[in-house]
Design a protein around this motif. Structure first.
Motif, short mmCIF file in Angstrom:
data_model
loop_
_atom_site.label_atom_id
_atom_site.label_comp_id
_atom_site.label_asym_id
_atom_site.label_seq_id
_atom_site.Cartn_x
_atom_site.Cartn_y
_atom_site.Cartn_z
N SER A 130 0.84 -1.20 0.00
CA SER A 130 0.00 0.00 0.00
C SER A 130 0.87 1.25 0.00
O SER A 130 0.57 2.24 -0.68
CB SER A 130 -0.92 0.01 1.22
N ARG A 131 1.96 1.23 0.75
CA ARG A 131 2.87 2.37 0.79
C ARG A 131 3.53 2.61 -0.56
O ARG A 131 3.66 3.75 -1.01
CB ARG A 131 3.94 2.17 1.87
N GLN A 132 3.94 1.54 -1.21
CA GLN A 132 4.55 1.67 -2.53
C GLN A 132 3.56 2.23 -3.55
O GLN A 132 3.89 3.12 -4.34
CB GLN A 132 5.08 0.31 -3.01
N ASN A 133 2.34 1.72 -3.52
CA ASN A 133 1.32 2.21 -4.44
C ASN A 133 0.95 3.65 -4.12
O ASN A 133 0.63 4.43 -5.03
CB ASN A 133 0.08 1.31 -4.39
N ALA A 134 0.97 4.00 -2.84
CA ALA A 134 0.67 5.37 -2.44
C ALA A 134 1.71 6.34 -2.97
O ALA A 134 1.39 7.48 -3.33
CB ALA A 134 0.59 5.47 -0.92
N ILE A 135 2.96 5.92 -3.04
CA ILE A 135 4.01 6.77 -3.61
C ILE A 135 3.69 7.08 -5.08
O ILE A 135 3.85 8.22 -5.54
CB ILE A 135 5.38 6.08 -3.48
N LEU A 136 3.23 6.07 -5.80
CA LEU A 136 2.86 6.28 -7.20
C LEU A 136 1.68 7.24 -7.33
O LEU A 136 1.66 8.12 -8.19
CB LEU A 136 2.51 4.93 -7.85
N LEU A 137 0.68 7.05 -6.46
CA LEU A 137 -0.49 7.92 -6.50
C LEU A 137 -0.13 9.35 -6.08
O LEU A 137 -0.60 10.32 -6.68
CB LEU A 137 -1.58 7.37 -5.58
N LEU A 141 -0.68 12.82 -8.04
CA LEU A 141 -1.37 13.95 -7.43
C LEU A 141 -0.51 15.21 -7.49
O LEU A 141 -1.01 16.31 -7.74
CB LEU A 141 -1.71 13.63 -5.98
N LYS A 142 0.77 15.06 -7.28
CA LYS A 142 1.68 16.21 -7.31
C LYS A 142 1.73 16.81 -8.70
O LYS A 142 1.81 18.04 -8.85
CB LYS A 142 3.07 15.78 -6.84
N ARG A 143 1.70 15.97 -9.73
CA ARG A 143 1.69 16.51 -11.10
C ARG A 143 0.38 17.25 -11.38
O ARG A 143 0.36 18.26 -12.08
CB ARG A 143 1.89 15.38 -12.11
N ALA A 144 -0.72 16.70 -10.85
CA ALA A 144 -2.03 17.32 -11.07
C ALA A 144 -2.21 18.57 -10.21
O ALA A 144 -2.92 19.51 -10.61
CB ALA A 144 -3.15 16.32 -10.76
N LEU A 145 -1.57 18.57 -9.03
CA LEU A 145 -1.71 19.69 -8.09
C LEU A 145 -0.31 20.13 -7.65
O LEU A 145 0.12 19.89 -6.52
CB LEU A 145 -2.53 19.26 -6.87
N PRO A 146 0.44 20.75 -8.54
CA PRO A 146 1.86 21.06 -8.26
C PRO A 146 2.09 21.99 -7.08
O PRO A 146 3.19 22.01 -6.53
CB PRO A 146 2.33 21.72 -9.58
N ASP A 147 1.08 22.77 -6.68
CA ASP A 147 1.27 23.70 -5.57
C ASP A 147 1.05 23.05 -4.20
O ASP A 147 1.30 23.68 -3.17
CB ASP A 147 0.30 24.89 -5.71
N GLU A 148 0.57 21.80 -4.18
CA GLU A 148 0.29 21.13 -2.92
C GLU A 148 1.56 20.55 -2.30
O GLU A 148 2.51 20.18 -2.99
CB GLU A 148 -0.73 20.01 -3.13
N ASP A 149 1.53 20.43 -0.98
CA ASP A 149 2.65 19.87 -0.24
C ASP A 149 2.73 18.36 -0.47
O ASP A 149 1.73 17.64 -0.31
CB ASP A 149 2.47 20.15 1.26
N LEU A 150 3.90 17.87 -0.84
CA LEU A 150 4.04 16.46 -1.18
C LEU A 150 3.79 15.55 0.01
O LEU A 150 3.18 14.48 -0.15
CB LEU A 150 5.44 16.19 -1.75
#
Length: 215
Positions: A130-137, A141-150
């Motif tokens: 789940s942690r590995q898949n969460a890194i991918l997600l 999300l960061k590409r879609a929302l570049p201003d958000e905190d990683l």
């Protein structure tokens, strides 16, 4: 695995062992599968089997890790081209539908997944996955929302992915009609989290649920 195969013959033997175990699991489940049966179906001695797998849990762990690797590759490919929140919604929807269909069609995967819940060591594998898949997600999300905190995105992504595992177990325990309805509800909840991550209200949540206020 107790012994990592390096020669071609050893690798072929391991593949044959895993194929035999999968066949037994498909026929009547992992609970009743015995190591002696795996050895017999594989055409090897029980001693030879133990050289590679010390117990049944080791076989299930190896099969689970293989299925997880394939799943992770599919998720990575499915999210690779995400650039917007709408891209993410579409890609995520396709991935979840494919995931559910695979579990419906593959009794071995369903059984192994269930068996993992009864073993602490195997549950740790699920959490790690789940942690590995969460890194991918989170990366998508960061590409879609570049201003958000990683870091914030990673927390949201882990909740979405791990909750997805729980939803799949619930969906598979019901009939297919109800199961698909549960999967669709989960997708809508996931979409809501994608929008809420940006701190902006939206209208894509489940009917009757209040929209979370901006942070």
């Amino acid at each position: 695995m107790r012994k990592s195969p390096t020669q071609k013959r050893s690798r072929e033997r391991v593949e044959h062992i895993l194929a035999s175990a999968s066949r037994l699991i498909a026929e009547r489940g992992s609970d009743t599968m015995r190591m002696s049966e795996v050895a017999e179906l594989s055409g090897i001695s029980i001693g030879s089997l133990y050289q590679y797998f010390p117990d049944k849990a080791a076989i299930i762990r190896t099969l689970a890790e293989r299925y997880n690797a394939v799943s992770r590759a599919c998720i990575a490919e499915g999210l690779a081209h995400v650039k917007t929140v709408e891209d993410l919604r579409q890609a995520f929807s396709v991935l979840i539908d494919e995931y559910y269909d695979i579990f419906l069609a593959e009794p071995v995967i369903r059984d192994i997944w269930s068996a993992m819940q009864a073993d602490k060591g195997l549950r740790e594998i699920e959490l790690a996955e789940s942690r590995q898949n969460a890194i991918l997600l989170a990366a998508a999300l960061k590409r879609a929302l570049p201003d958000e905190d990683l870091d914030r995105l990673k927390v949201s992504a882990l909740l979405v992915m791990h909750f997805g595992e729980c939803v799949m177990r619930l969906a598979l325990s019901t009939g297919e009609t109800e199961g698909r309805a549960l999967v669709e509800a989960y997708k809508r909840m996931a979409y809501r989290s994608f929008d809420d991550t940006s701190g902006m209200p939206h209208n894509s949540g489940l009917p009757g649920l209040p929209v979370s206020p901006p942070d």
